[in-house]
Design a protein around this motif. Structure first.
Motif, PDB file in Angstrom:
ATOM      1  N   ALA A  85      -8.990   3.331  -0.581  1.00 48.36           N
ATOM      2  CA  ALA A  85      -9.498   2.132   0.086  1.00 48.36           C
ATOM      3  C   ALA A  85      -9.631   0.962  -0.892  1.00 48.36           C
ATOM      4  O   ALA A  85     -10.035   1.131  -2.043  1.00 48.36           O
ATOM      5  CB  ALA A  85     -10.844   2.422   0.733  1.00 48.36           C
ATOM      6  N   GLY A  86      -9.297  -0.190  -0.410  1.00 48.05           N
ATOM      7  CA  GLY A  86      -9.425  -1.414  -1.196  1.00 48.05           C
ATOM      8  C   GLY A  86      -9.039  -2.594  -0.334  1.00 48.05           C
ATOM      9  O   GLY A  86      -8.600  -2.432   0.803  1.00 48.05           O
ATOM     10  N   PHE A  87      -9.195  -3.787  -0.856  1.00 44.74           N
ATOM     11  CA  PHE A  87      -8.774  -4.960  -0.111  1.00 44.74           C
ATOM     12  C   PHE A  87      -8.324  -6.041  -1.087  1.00 44.74           C
ATOM     13  O   PHE A  87      -8.509  -5.912  -2.312  1.00 44.74           O
ATOM     14  CB  PHE A  87      -9.889  -5.467   0.814  1.00 44.74           C
ATOM     15  CG  PHE A  87     -10.984  -6.220   0.118  1.00 44.74           C
ATOM     16  CD1 PHE A  87     -11.021  -7.605   0.141  1.00 44.74           C
ATOM     17  CD2 PHE A  87     -12.000  -5.542  -0.549  1.00 44.74           C
ATOM     18  CE1 PHE A  87     -12.036  -8.313  -0.493  1.00 44.74           C
ATOM     19  CE2 PHE A  87     -13.028  -6.239  -1.176  1.00 44.74           C
ATOM     20  CZ  PHE A  87     -13.035  -7.622  -1.154  1.00 44.74           C
ATOM     21  N   VAL A 107     -15.820  -2.859  -4.090  1.00 46.58           N
ATOM     22  CA  VAL A 107     -14.978  -1.981  -3.275  1.00 46.58           C
ATOM     23  C   VAL A 107     -13.852  -1.365  -4.096  1.00 46.58           C
ATOM     24  O   VAL A 107     -13.590  -0.158  -4.026  1.00 46.58           O
ATOM     25  CB  VAL A 107     -14.409  -2.744  -2.067  1.00 46.58           C
ATOM     26  CG1 VAL A 107     -13.428  -1.875  -1.289  1.00 46.58           C
ATOM     27  CG2 VAL A 107     -15.540  -3.210  -1.158  1.00 46.58           C
ATOM     28  N   ASN A 108     -13.156  -2.184  -4.875  1.00 45.69           N
ATOM     29  CA  ASN A 108     -11.956  -1.718  -5.570  1.00 45.69           C
ATOM     30  C   ASN A 108     -12.239  -0.987  -6.872  1.00 45.69           C
ATOM     31  O   ASN A 108     -11.410  -0.187  -7.324  1.00 45.69           O
ATOM     32  CB  ASN A 108     -11.024  -2.901  -5.863  1.00 45.69           C
ATOM     33  CG  ASN A 108     -10.391  -3.475  -4.608  1.00 45.69           C
ATOM     34  OD1 ASN A 108     -10.771  -3.120  -3.493  1.00 45.69           O
ATOM     35  ND2 ASN A 108      -9.437  -4.370  -4.773  1.00 45.69           N
ATOM     36  N   ASN A 133      -6.225   7.957  -7.954  1.00 44.69           N
ATOM     37  CA  ASN A 133      -6.643   6.583  -7.682  1.00 44.69           C
ATOM     38  C   ASN A 133      -5.427   5.735  -7.318  1.00 44.69           C
ATOM     39  O   ASN A 133      -4.388   5.819  -7.973  1.00 44.69           O
ATOM     40  CB  ASN A 133      -7.330   5.991  -8.914  1.00 44.69           C
ATOM     41  CG  ASN A 133      -8.558   6.778  -9.320  1.00 44.69           C
ATOM     42  OD1 ASN A 133      -9.389   7.127  -8.486  1.00 44.69           O
ATOM     43  ND2 ASN A 133      -8.680   7.075 -10.609  1.00 44.69           N
ATOM     44  N   ILE A 134      -5.566   4.935  -6.281  1.00 41.57           N
ATOM     45  CA  ILE A 134      -4.469   4.052  -5.886  1.00 41.57           C
ATOM     46  C   ILE A 134      -4.655   2.709  -6.579  1.00 41.57           C
ATOM     47  O   ILE A 134      -5.554   1.934  -6.252  1.00 41.57           O
ATOM     48  CB  ILE A 134      -4.397   3.881  -4.357  1.00 41.57           C
ATOM     49  CG1 ILE A 134      -4.268   5.252  -3.679  1.00 41.57           C
ATOM     50  CG2 ILE A 134      -3.206   2.983  -4.004  1.00 41.57           C
ATOM     51  CD1 ILE A 134      -3.061   6.066  -4.134  1.00 41.57           C
ATOM     52  N   GLY A 135      -3.808   2.468  -7.566  1.00 45.64           N
ATOM     53  CA  GLY A 135      -3.783   1.193  -8.268  1.00 45.64           C
ATOM     54  C   GLY A 135      -2.773   0.282  -7.620  1.00 45.64           C
ATOM     55  O   GLY A 135      -2.699   0.186  -6.395  1.00 45.64           O
ATOM     56  N   ALA A 148      -8.568 -11.880  -8.865  1.00 48.56           N
ATOM     57  CA  ALA A 148      -9.537 -10.806  -8.646  1.00 48.56           C
ATOM     58  C   ALA A 148      -8.834  -9.486  -8.362  1.00 48.56           C
ATOM     59  O   ALA A 148      -9.211  -8.433  -8.902  1.00 48.56           O
ATOM     60  CB  ALA A 148     -10.480 -11.166  -7.506  1.00 48.56           C
ATOM     61  N   TYR A 149      -7.822  -9.524  -7.512  1.00 46.51           N
ATOM     62  CA  TYR A 149      -7.120  -8.285  -7.146  1.00 46.51           C
ATOM     63  C   TYR A 149      -6.434  -7.661  -8.358  1.00 46.51           C
ATOM     64  O   TYR A 149      -6.563  -6.460  -8.605  1.00 46.51           O
ATOM     65  CB  TYR A 149      -6.098  -8.573  -6.053  1.00 46.51           C
ATOM     66  CG  TYR A 149      -5.401  -7.335  -5.537  1.00 46.51           C
ATOM     67  CD1 TYR A 149      -6.085  -6.420  -4.741  1.00 46.51           C
ATOM     68  CD2 TYR A 149      -4.075  -7.080  -5.841  1.00 46.51           C
ATOM     69  CE1 TYR A 149      -5.455  -5.285  -4.262  1.00 46.51           C
ATOM     70  CE2 TYR A 149      -3.429  -5.948  -5.364  1.00 46.51           C
ATOM     71  CZ  TYR A 149      -4.123  -5.054  -4.573  1.00 46.51           C
ATOM     72  OH  TYR A 149      -3.498  -3.918  -4.103  1.00 46.51           O
TER      73      TYR A 149
END
Length: 253
Positions: A85-87, A107-108, A133-135, A148-149
């Motif tokens: 999960a992330g945004f 969140v990330n 982990n999804i990078g 930021a992302y």
């Protein structure tokens, strides 16, 4: 075929997009999956006896511990954690506020680290585990207005390596997947909004040596490999899954 029949996985954001591709591949391999996200499960997942659901808002500090309790209650504990999960938001430095930055990092970055912490006792009790982990390739390079992302995903890659160093003694491996362009409603809408849609798709495909963009299942397949006994000597790595996009040097013609 990889066999995960005796394994339990937690997948954050596992009901849609890349997370859905990961969930489906884990289920195909025989795993039990707890999906943790804000949105309720759709009918297909909700009716699958190998799937449980935990409502979780990962911007909240208590969410990791709620998820850990949920998987313990549903399946007795977790062997596999997929921090998916992330945004993302697009803002210039001038536009970005501290509040937006802090929510992105909560969140990330914060949520995956502390979810790993919350599940650590379960993984130790079960003899080890795999954290995935999804990078992103944006943890390596950058697109405009993604300060930021990109910062958050570079952080994911960094704490992945650090966790691998610290948790190896417990038989817990930690790796990251850095996806490139993965098809979704949002990414398709972006291309379809271009002035010359046909040329935009052609240009996008040309960026990829495999001449296509990715599907959620492409990431799911790699996640299953990282969760399985086939990758027991693999830890602390960031696997770039982008169809060769970042390997290809750009030419001015």
């Amino acid at each position: 075929m990889i066999n995960l029949h005796d394994k339990v996985a937690v997948v954050t954001g596992g009901g849609r997009g890349i997370g859905r591709g990961i969930t489906e591949k884990l289920l195909e391999a025989g795993a039990w999956v707890l999906v943790a996200q804000r949105q309720p499960l759709d009918t297909e997942l909700a009716e699958n006896e190998h799937v449980a659901y935990a409502h979780a808002d990962l911007s909240r500090q208590e969410a990791p511990y709620t998820i850990a309790e949920a998987v313990k209650e549903a399946f007795g504990g977790a062997d596999i954690l997929v921090n998916n999960a992330g945004f993302m938001f697009e803002q210039s430095l001038e536009e970005m506020t501290e509040e937006n930055w802090d929510r992105m990092m909560a969140v990330n970055l914060r949520a995956p680290v502390f979810l790993a912490k919350a599940l650590l006792p379960q993984m130790r009790q079960r003899g080890g585990g795999s954290i995935i982990n999804i990078g992103s390739i944006e943890g390596i390079g950058a697109n405009p207005y993604h300060i930021a992302y990109c910062g958050s995903k570079a952080g994911v890659h960094g704490f992945t390596r650090a966790m691998a160093v610290d948790l190896g003694v417990d038989g817990i491996r930690c790796n990251a997947i850095a996806p490139g362009w993965i098809n979704s409603d949002l990414s398709n809408d972006y291309i379809n909004a271009q002035q010359d849609v046909e040329q935009a798709w052609k240009d996008l495909y040309a960026m990829h040596p495999v001449r296509r963009t990715g599907e959620p299942a492409d990431i799911g397949g790699v996640a299953v490999f990282l969760a399985s006994e086939l990758s027991t000597f693999l830890t602390g790595q960031v696997l770039v899954v982008d169809g060769g996009r970042t390997a290809k040097l750009p030419l001015p013609f």
